[in-house]
Each structure stands twice: as structure tokens, then as C-alpha cells.
Design a protein around this motif. Structure first.
Motif, PDB file in Angstrom:
ATOM      1  N   TYR A 163     -68.022  88.447  45.294  1.00  0.00           N
ATOM      2  CA  TYR A 163     -68.969  89.761  45.114  1.00  0.00           C
ATOM      3  C   TYR A 163     -69.892  89.475  45.936  1.00  0.00           C
ATOM      4  O   TYR A 163     -70.530  90.198  46.491  1.00  0.00           O
ATOM      5  CB  TYR A 163     -69.136  89.895  43.491  1.00  0.00           C
ATOM      6  CG  TYR A 163     -70.157  90.845  43.137  1.00  0.00           C
ATOM      7  CD1 TYR A 163     -69.836  92.154  43.723  1.00  0.00           C
ATOM      8  CD2 TYR A 163     -71.158  90.438  42.585  1.00  0.00           C
ATOM      9  CE1 TYR A 163     -70.872  93.120  43.394  1.00  0.00           C
ATOM     10  CE2 TYR A 163     -72.182  91.376  42.265  1.00  0.00           C
ATOM     11  CZ  TYR A 163     -71.820  92.792  42.543  1.00  0.00           C
ATOM     12  OH  TYR A 163     -72.712  93.698  42.357  1.00  0.00           O
TER      13      TYR A 163
ATOM     14  N   HIS B  91     -70.734  89.537  38.534  1.00  0.00           N
ATOM     15  CA  HIS B  91     -71.788  90.662  38.434  1.00  0.00           C
ATOM     16  C   HIS B  91     -72.998  89.785  37.902  1.00  0.00           C
ATOM     17  O   HIS B  91     -74.001  90.295  37.783  1.00  0.00           O
ATOM     18  CB  HIS B  91     -71.546  91.779  37.871  1.00  0.00           C
ATOM     19  CG  HIS B  91     -70.164  92.542  38.438  1.00  0.00           C
ATOM     20  ND1 HIS B  91     -69.429  93.416  37.748  1.00  0.00           N
ATOM     21  CD2 HIS B  91     -69.497  92.098  39.547  1.00  0.00           C
ATOM     22  CE1 HIS B  91     -68.513  93.850  38.700  1.00  0.00           C
ATOM     23  NE2 HIS B  91     -68.562  92.823  39.694  1.00  0.00           N
TER      24      HIS B  91
ATOM     25  N   ASN C  59     -67.381  92.331  46.759  1.00  0.00           N
ATOM     26  CA  ASN C  59     -65.918  92.766  46.210  1.00  0.00           C
ATOM     27  C   ASN C  59     -66.072  92.756  44.754  1.00  0.00           C
ATOM     28  O   ASN C  59     -66.131  91.790  44.083  1.00  0.00           O
ATOM     29  CB  ASN C  59     -64.847  91.858  46.615  1.00  0.00           C
ATOM     30  CG  ASN C  59     -63.505  92.427  45.783  1.00  0.00           C
ATOM     31  OD1 ASN C  59     -63.677  93.168  45.225  1.00  0.00           O
ATOM     32  ND2 ASN C  59     -62.653  91.221  45.960  1.00  0.00           N
ATOM     33  N   ARG C  60     -66.170  94.039  44.172  1.00  0.00           N
ATOM     34  CA  ARG C  60     -66.592  94.105  42.671  1.00  0.00           C
ATOM     35  C   ARG C  60     -65.486  93.563  41.787  1.00  0.00           C
ATOM     36  O   ARG C  60     -65.567  93.292  40.606  1.00  0.00           O
ATOM     37  CB  ARG C  60     -66.916  95.665  42.216  1.00  0.00           C
ATOM     38  CG  ARG C  60     -68.444  95.738  42.600  1.00  0.00           C
ATOM     39  CD  ARG C  60     -68.784  96.911  41.982  1.00  0.00           C
ATOM     40  NE  ARG C  60     -68.859  96.923  40.587  1.00  0.00           N
ATOM     41  CZ  ARG C  60     -69.897  96.487  40.066  1.00  0.00           C
ATOM     42  NH1 ARG C  60     -70.979  96.186  40.404  1.00  0.00           N
ATOM     43  NH2 ARG C  60     -69.973  96.538  38.423  1.00  0.00           N
TER      44      ARG C  60
END
Length: 299
Positions: free
Chosen positions: A226, A287, A231-232
């Protein structure tokens, strides 16, 4: 087709991010499978297309199954599901909890079920939904020798590495130790990346030093999917679940009279992220970098 002495019939509760791939492997490798829908019907429809049956109620699922896998979010959900399964459970059946649960709850449930002649095992998971789909998860099992021998062939359908740690509860204890390390890494990486940016070292340069060095590891690479590539979905494990796991680590340590300055610090990273809005179904571990960055005045 995998056969046991009498073919086991398998029930599966919790066909979510991890459970869907696990259940797919169970049914595709020849075990009769019964599933039940929760909020999202899509995985259940997919599994029915592969040959699974759908139960209307948990009691019906229990009646149809000799081994029942649970893949849920936390101990309160496990306790509620076991209570709902109870009226339909057959003597001699086994419940296998793949949730990252609180070991004290696990031991209590196992004792309750033993009274009605039902076995219990904890078999929490390592790795990600990608490996669940590929049948390559890690699994750490707490169970009696007899129960382990019986459930191992079914776990084999979706696991690449199985370690029998000891009696009931030991799988969940080890899983919490495992997640203390991985989530501790996540908290460290997030803080290091914020500091790196603050002192003018871009993420790409940071990564080019760490990757391939002694500080590199599989978790680092997934986590950086990420921060580096945006890339979530690099690691689909929610921040709220991570926070829950760290609370369970602390709870286990409290019961064992162990001081946890490191675990508590990691827990607080997740607590602040969840309190700051990171508690949605699409807010995943990598995140955490955003929340730590924002807390330090970075975009």
C-alpha cells in the motif's frame, strides 16, 4: 476425494474474507459441505455453485455436520454462534474455531461442549485471504491428540502449514503471540515511514534500503504494497480487527501478570486509528500509515 473412515460432513460458519477461500477448498477437495449466509450472500452463492448446501439456521447446519468450522470476527460472535448451534449438535461432533479468539473464552466453551459430548479445537490462521483461496494458509491448532487426528485431513484442504501446539486454547494463545509480532511490525513501519517522510527520505528510497536486507520479511512486503504501490487491498485485514487482537494480547498478558510496554504501545497505534475513523470494513492494516502520517501533520 479425501476419505476418512466414515466421511465427515463439514459445516462452515463465516464465509467472509478468509472463510470463503477455506470453504471453497473444503468442498472442491471432496467433503460434503453445508454453509450459512450472514450479511453477504455472494460467497454462499459461489459455494453453492461449487456443490455446497445452504442451511437456513445454525441449528440445521449443526444437525447436518460432524465437523463445524467457525471463522468469525471475535469471541462474542463465537459464543453467540455456539449457543445457536447447540440444539442441533450431535454427540461426537467437533467444533473448530479458526477465529482469533480470547483463550479464556475458548477454554470455557470447550468445557461447556464437553458436557454434551461435543469436541472443541482452536485452529487460528496465519497469512492472508490470497493464501486462503490457494489452500496455503498457516494454521496453529490447540486440540487433544484424538481430535487433532480427526480434523487434520479437513484442515489440510486449505492449509499449507499445520502446527499442533498442544491442548485446547494453545492455538489461540500462539495466534495472539503471532499477531503481537505482525501488528507490532505494522505500528513500527507506520511510525518509521512518517519519520522518514518528515526528514526528507522518500518512501521509495526507504524501501530500497530495507527490501532484501536483514530487516525485510514477508509481512513487510505485504504491508508496503500500500505505502509503495497504493494497493489498498495489499493485506485485507481490518484495523478494527487488529485493534481487537491487540486488546486480547493485553488481556492474556494481564491474566499472566506480564508487563506489556511494547504491546500496549502497538495497541495504542491501532486505537488512535480506529478512534480517528479507521473502523470501516475497507480500512485495512497497511492503511495505518495514513493515520500515523496524519497525526504527524503529513498528508
Amino acid at each position: 476425494m479425501h476419505m476418512t473412515q466414515e466421511t465427515e460432513t463439514v459445516g462452515f460458519v463465516g464465509a467472509g474474507l478468509m472463510g470463503h477461500g477455506m470453504a471453497k477448498n473444503i468442498v472442491e477437495k471432496g467433503y460434503p459441505l453445508t454453509v450459512i449466509a450472514h450479511r453477504n450472500r455472494a460467497p454462499v452463492e459461489d459455494l453453492k455453485g461449487r456443490g455446497a448446501k445452504e442451511a437456513e439456521t445454525l441449528e440445521d447446519l449443526a444437525s447436518a455436520s460432524s465437523i463445524i468450522f467457525l471463522c468469525l470476527t471475535a469471541s462474542p460472535q463465537v459464543e453467540a454462534v455456539v449457543a445457536a448451534l447447540k440444539p442441533g449438535l450431535k454427540k461426537g461432533s467437533v467444533i473448530v474455531d479458526c477465529t482469533t479468539s480470547d483463550p479464556t473464552s475458548t477454554l470455557r466453551l470447550a468445557a461447556e461442549l464437553e458436557e454434551i459430548g461435543v469436541g472443541f479445537a482452536d485452529a487460528p490462521l496465519g497469512r492472508t485471504p490470497k493464501e486462503a483461496w490457494e489452500g496455503a494458509l498457516d494454521c496453529m491448532v490447540g486440540a487433544s491428540e484424538e481430535t487433532f487426528a480427526r480434523i487434520q485431513p479437513v484442515i489440510d484442504t486449505w492449509a499449507g502449514k499445520i502446527v499442533h501446539l498442544g491442548g485446547v486454547g494453545d492455538g489461540h494463545k500462539m495466534k495472539l503471540l503471532n499477531n503481537f509480532l505482525s501488528l507490532g511490525y505494522a505500528a513500527l513501519y507506520s511510525e518509521a515511514l512518517a519519520l522518514s517522510r518528515k526528514v526528507g527520505i522518500p518512501i521509495e528510497k526507504f524501501d530500497s534500503v530495507i527490501r532484501g536486507s536483514r530487516m525485510d520479511c514477508g509481512f513487510y512486503q505485504t504491508f508496503m504494497g500500500y505505502a509503495l504501490e497504493g494497493n489498498r487491498e495489499a493485506h485485507k485485514f481490518t484495523l478494527s480487527n487488529a485493534y481487537k487482537d491487540m486488546r486480547y494480547v493485553e488481556s492474556m498478558a494481564n491474566a499472566a501478570t506480564v508487563a506489556t510496554p511494547m504491546a500496549s504501545a502497538a495497541k495504542n497505534s491501532f486505537a488512535s486509528a480506529v478512534a480517528g475513523g479507521g473502523d470501516g470494513p475497507e480500512d485495512y492494516i497497511p492503511h495505518l500509515t495514513d493515520f500515523i502520517a496524519r497525526a504527524n501533520g503529513l498528508k
